[in-house]
Design a protein around this motif. Sequence first.
Motif, mmCIF file in Angstrom:
data_model
loop_
_atom_site.group_PDB
_atom_site.id
_atom_site.type_symbol
_atom_site.label_atom_id
_atom_site.label_comp_id
_atom_site.label_asym_id
_atom_site.label_seq_id
_atom_site.Cartn_x
_atom_site.Cartn_y
_atom_site.Cartn_z
ATOM 1 N N HIS A 130 36.330 52.786 46.851
ATOM 2 C CA HIS A 130 35.679 52.155 45.698
ATOM 3 C C HIS A 130 35.000 53.178 44.802
ATOM 4 O O HIS A 130 34.766 52.894 43.614
ATOM 5 N N VAL A 133 37.620 53.849 42.375
ATOM 6 C CA VAL A 133 37.659 52.767 41.383
ATOM 7 C C VAL A 133 36.527 52.946 40.378
ATOM 8 O O VAL A 133 36.712 52.765 39.165
ATOM 9 N N PRO A 152 32.320 48.024 41.577
ATOM 10 C CA PRO A 152 32.753 48.918 42.661
ATOM 11 C C PRO A 152 31.601 49.471 43.488
ATOM 12 O O PRO A 152 31.778 49.755 44.680
ATOM 13 N N TYR A 219 39.993 42.397 40.937
ATOM 14 C CA TYR A 219 39.170 43.279 41.759
ATOM 15 C C TYR A 219 37.793 42.652 41.997
ATOM 16 O O TYR A 219 37.268 42.677 43.121
#
Length: 246
Positions: A130, A133, A152, A219
């Motif tokens: 993450h 991300v 994230p 997401y």
Amino acid sequence: MPVTEMSRTSRIRSNVAALSAAQKPSRGTAAYSRYVNRPLGRRVAAVAAAFGVTPNQATAVSATLSFSGLLLLCLADPSLGVGIAVSLLLAGGYVMDSVDGQIARLTGTGSRSGEWLDHTVDCFKTCSFHLAVLISFYRFPPVEPEWALLVPVGFQIVDMVTFFGLIMMPLLRQGTPAPSDDLTPENPLRTWAILPTDYGIFCWVFVLMGWPTLYFAGYTALFAINALVLVVVLRKWWRELKAMDR
């Protein structure tokens, strides 16, 4: 067909049969891992073992694929092609994460050092996923609001706490009877209900990168579901440990 090639083919078939009979329990496993990743890993492990690949070499391949995908995610301008490439690399790394353990079981070469290496790579991957991300969101915002960067960050916290719990609970359960939930038949819908918590699903969300708003929504939905599941699981673990204390 040359004799050596025939013998290798025969060895692969026997490896597949042996691995099919020696799988880890599937109870509590989400559908992607149960029906996609483990069967793929079994076949790859059967071939890899026939060519002399060791568990640690499989772990190294897993790490290389996974971190190549995360590096691409950090550096490349998002697009459909980039998203597919990221997903393929991450999913390939996940398959190889299953392969190392299956080779170890098949060849009887499991070791504490190999298990440590496998879990250490998993920890690096969990710590990095993450964050990659977050870097991608910062460099190439999929949506305008700056609060999107918090998603994230929150997902990272949820994932790390979940990973810690999954490692810690088996250690705390040693020497105690199995939880009552583990002694009852598993609901066949459970494997599908927990599908959004499967790492394999995380891998494939990046195919939506060609549609930034949809990608962010997908997401974020995974984050929200995983956060909710973590709350439920933490409560379950706490009650289980309190019962052990009594």
